[in-house]
Design a protein around this motif. Structure first.
Motif, PDB file in Angstrom:
ATOM      1  N   PRO A  76      -1.967   0.954  23.107  1.00 53.11           N
ATOM      2  CA  PRO A  76      -0.716   1.714  23.196  1.00 53.11           C
ATOM      3  C   PRO A  76      -0.472   2.249  24.607  1.00 53.11           C
ATOM      4  O   PRO A  76      -1.408   2.681  25.283  1.00 53.11           O
ATOM      5  N   ALA A  77       0.778   2.196  25.045  1.00 49.75           N
ATOM      6  CA  ALA A  77       1.151   2.773  26.333  1.00 49.75           C
ATOM      7  C   ALA A  77       0.874   4.273  26.309  1.00 49.75           C
ATOM      8  O   ALA A  77       0.979   4.928  25.265  1.00 49.75           O
ATOM      9  N   ASP A  78       0.545   4.833  27.463  1.00 50.26           N
ATOM     10  CA  ASP A  78       0.190   6.252  27.537  1.00 50.26           C
ATOM     11  C   ASP A  78       1.313   7.149  27.013  1.00 50.26           C
ATOM     12  O   ASP A  78       1.055   8.112  26.286  1.00 50.26           O
ATOM     13  N   ALA A  79       2.569   6.823  27.394  1.00 48.73           N
ATOM     14  CA  ALA A  79       3.691   7.655  26.954  1.00 48.73           C
ATOM     15  C   ALA A  79       3.843   7.593  25.437  1.00 48.73           C
ATOM     16  O   ALA A  79       4.125   8.613  24.790  1.00 48.73           O
ATOM     17  N   ARG A 115       1.441   6.905  23.249  1.00 49.97           N
ATOM     18  CA  ARG A 115       0.294   7.596  22.658  1.00 49.97           C
ATOM     19  C   ARG A 115       0.528   9.114  22.641  1.00 49.97           C
ATOM     20  O   ARG A 115       0.300   9.776  21.624  1.00 49.97           O
ATOM     21  N   ALA A 116       0.995   9.654  23.769  1.00 48.72           N
ATOM     22  CA  ALA A 116       1.226  11.098  23.850  1.00 48.72           C
ATOM     23  C   ALA A 116       2.307  11.534  22.868  1.00 48.72           C
ATOM     24  O   ALA A 116       2.173  12.563  22.189  1.00 48.72           O
ATOM     25  N   ALA A 117       3.384  10.745  22.776  1.00 43.72           N
ATOM     26  CA  ALA A 117       4.465  11.090  21.854  1.00 43.72           C
ATOM     27  C   ALA A 117       3.990  10.993  20.409  1.00 43.72           C
ATOM     28  O   ALA A 117       4.335  11.838  19.571  1.00 43.72           O
ATOM     29  N   PHE A 118       3.222   9.962  20.094  1.00 44.27           N
ATOM     30  CA  PHE A 118       2.688   9.791  18.734  1.00 44.27           C
ATOM     31  C   PHE A 118       1.838  11.003  18.347  1.00 44.27           C
ATOM     32  O   PHE A 118       1.980  11.545  17.239  1.00 44.27           O
ATOM     33  N   GLU A 119       0.959  11.431  19.228  1.00 40.07           N
ATOM     34  CA  GLU A 119       0.101  12.573  18.922  1.00 40.07           C
ATOM     35  C   GLU A 119       0.925  13.843  18.739  1.00 40.07           C
ATOM     36  O   GLU A 119       0.633  14.671  17.854  1.00 40.07           O
ATOM     37  N   ALA A 120       1.975  14.002  19.542  1.00 38.46           N
ATOM     38  CA  ALA A 120       2.839  15.171  19.386  1.00 38.46           C
ATOM     39  C   ALA A 120       3.589  15.131  18.063  1.00 38.46           C
ATOM     40  O   ALA A 120       3.762  16.166  17.395  1.00 38.46           O
ATOM     41  N   VAL A 121       4.040  13.937  17.663  1.00 37.40           N
ATOM     42  CA  VAL A 121       4.751  13.793  16.391  1.00 37.40           C
ATOM     43  C   VAL A 121       3.838  14.162  15.226  1.00 37.40           C
ATOM     44  O   VAL A 121       4.236  14.894  14.307  1.00 37.40           O
ATOM     45  N   THR A 122       2.614  13.645  15.236  1.00 37.50           N
ATOM     46  CA  THR A 122       1.698  13.955  14.127  1.00 37.50           C
ATOM     47  C   THR A 122       1.373  15.448  14.091  1.00 37.50           C
ATOM     48  O   THR A 122       1.178  16.010  13.002  1.00 37.50           O
ATOM     49  N   ASP A 123       1.352  16.105  15.246  1.00 36.76           N
ATOM     50  CA  ASP A 123       1.170  17.571  15.269  1.00 36.76           C
ATOM     51  C   ASP A 123       2.354  18.265  14.602  1.00 36.76           C
ATOM     52  O   ASP A 123       2.172  19.211  13.820  1.00 36.76           O
ATOM     53  N   HIS A 124       3.566  17.810  14.920  1.00 37.70           N
ATOM     54  CA  HIS A 124       4.760  18.399  14.297  1.00 37.70           C
ATOM     55  C   HIS A 124       4.718  18.230  12.781  1.00 37.70           C
ATOM     56  O   HIS A 124       5.051  19.162  12.028  1.00 37.70           O
ATOM     57  N   ILE A 125       4.330  17.044  12.327  1.00 38.88           N
ATOM     58  CA  ILE A 125       4.279  16.790  10.890  1.00 38.88           C
ATOM     59  C   ILE A 125       3.214  17.665  10.231  1.00 38.88           C
ATOM     60  O   ILE A 125       3.431  18.235   9.156  1.00 38.88           O
ATOM     61  N   ALA A 126       2.059  17.801  10.886  1.00 36.86           N
ATOM     62  CA  ALA A 126       0.987  18.643  10.340  1.00 36.86           C
ATOM     63  C   ALA A 126       1.417  20.101  10.223  1.00 36.86           C
ATOM     64  O   ALA A 126       0.986  20.823   9.318  1.00 36.86           O
TER      65      ALA A 126
END
Length: 432
Positions: free
Chosen positions: A165-168, A170-181
């Protein structure tokens, strides 16, 4: 740029404007290709105002008085165009063509614009063409080019962006999963774009894309800012026969190999995949809510659900929701009530859009917006702008997205995005 309410008749641009040609082609039915040429009227809505090409002075003084009032609500301006005497009569037979960018409703919904949006960013456009013809893509003097030899779609090479995954992203994906959590959203549809330099002929690209995949909507759509949208979209946004409103959400994706035995095994797992089924159910519920909030009370009907449809190198889960139209609303007000598509935002829609705006590195623009045609009697049809190449004045851009849930895998979501990118990207390579 013209400020809201200032009248412009760009007669000096007429020769250039009249070379515009739009194509909307349905490969999955007997519906003929819609070929539109020329511009009698064009209304372009930007973040900072709107511009008008009206050499015949079709718009009335009453329409212009709405300009400042509705400058951030293009659907109101567009419905008002269809009510103008003279245009209303013409548009019962000749459709107006329209485009709504993904950010078209951001101001109305009080959602901050993403990075890169300026006053000159195009949000929406409506065109009354000079002529519309129904033509056969295989007839006439122009022969459609033969498709190049094809390998099974499961064996194609993925784009150069690779398996990691591209760095950008990956960072967005991790932020999204934080929002969902944290309970901010149930699902967010996260996209990734690829931009390259090079020159591509839009018509050759259109032919190449349509030779690769049988889809309900293939389009070549020039915009007034110099871009041309060329796509082969599997997904209807919304359509109406003037009596009912129909939504056909596609949500849930798995790669298609093109080998019958492998695909049978893939589909057996796909139909039992809790993540894919959950994603589709969430967005089916959103469509039900949209129909309930837009149509006559008690008329919502789910006509099919969780059906598998094959398009190019993917399988999708598909459903069909319908309701009886409220005839007091114009076609564009109806479209606005269900825009943008929940399959391109996530749920809840507005919070998902806020998260997308904050996390994606640039505006989506045309991607995940819509193109379509509408008549003054309430009929309309529209496609979501996906599986699309955005031909720019210099270069081109391709984008794809996938829905992220609380239990989504970064690697699998990245693979889904790459699979969706691969078809348009291979078409570009063939045409380059």
């Amino acid at each position: 740029m013209t400020r809201p309410g200032e009248r412009v008749a760009w007669s000096q641009l007429e020769g250039e404007q009249l070379r515009d040609t739009w194509l909307l082609h349905d490969q999955t039915s007997s519906t003929p290709t819609l070929l539109a040429r020329g511009v009698r009227l064009r209304v372009s809505v930007f973040v900072g105002g709107f511009e008008v090409f009206d050499p015949e002075h079709l718009l009335t003084r009453d329409w212009w008085s709405l300009g400042e009032r509705f400058r951030t609500q293009p659907w109101m301006l567009f419905d008002a165009v269809l009510e103008v005497p003279g245009i209303r009569e013409v548009a019962t037979q000749t459709p107006v063509l329209f485009h709504l960018a993904f950010e078209a409703t951001h101001a109305d919904d009080s959602i901050p614009y993403p990075p890169g949006v300026t006053e000159d960013t195009l949000l929406a456009e409506l065109v009354l063409p000079e002529a519309v013809h129904e033509v056969s893509m295989d007839g006439g003097s122009r022969e459609r080019p033969q498709a190049p030899p094809r390998t099974p779609v499961g064996l194609v090479t993925l784009p150069e962006t690779g398996a990691e995954p591209a760095d950008a992203y990956r960072a967005a994906f991790e932020a999204v999963t934080d929002h969902i959590a944290q309970g901010d959203a149930y699902q967010v549809v996260l996209s990734h774009s690829v931009r390259h330099q090079g020159s591509i002929g839009p018509r050759a690209l259109f032919d190449e894309l349509t030779s690769r995949s049988q889809v309900p909507y293939a389009f070549m759509w020039p915009l007034s800012d110099g871009r041309t949208l060329v796509g082969a979209s599997p997904e209807c946004f919304a359509k109406s026969d003037g009596v009912e409103l129909h939504l056909h959400p596609l949500a849930g994706t798995v790669r298609r190999s093109g080998v019958e035995e492998l695909d049978s095994a893939t589909l057996a797992l796909f139909k039992e995949d809790v993540k894919e089924l959950g994603e589709h159910l969430m967005l089916l519920d959103l469509c039900r809510d949209d129909i309930a909030n837009t149509c006559v009370d008690g008329s919502v009907e789910v006509r099919s659900e969780f059906e598998v449809e094959a398009y190019g190198n993917v399988f999708h889960l598909a459903s069909h929701v319908a309701g009886r139209l409220d005839r007091s609303r114009g076609p564009f007000e109806t479209l606005r009530r269900v825009f943008p598509a929940g399959t391109m935002t996530g749920a809840p829609r507005l919070r998902a859009m806020e998260i997308i705006s904050a996390l994606e590195p640039e505006a989506r623009g045309a991607y995940a917006g819509v193109v379509g045609c509408a008549y003054s009697d309430g009929r309309f049809d529209s496609a979501i702008c996906i599986r699309m190449v955005e031909v720019l004045p210099q270069g081109y851009r391709i984008r794809a997205a996938g829905g992220v849930l609380w239990d989504s895998s970064l690697v699998k979501e990245w693979e889904e995005v790459q699979t969706k990118l691969s078809g348009p990207r291979q078409a570009v390579r063939t045409c380059s």
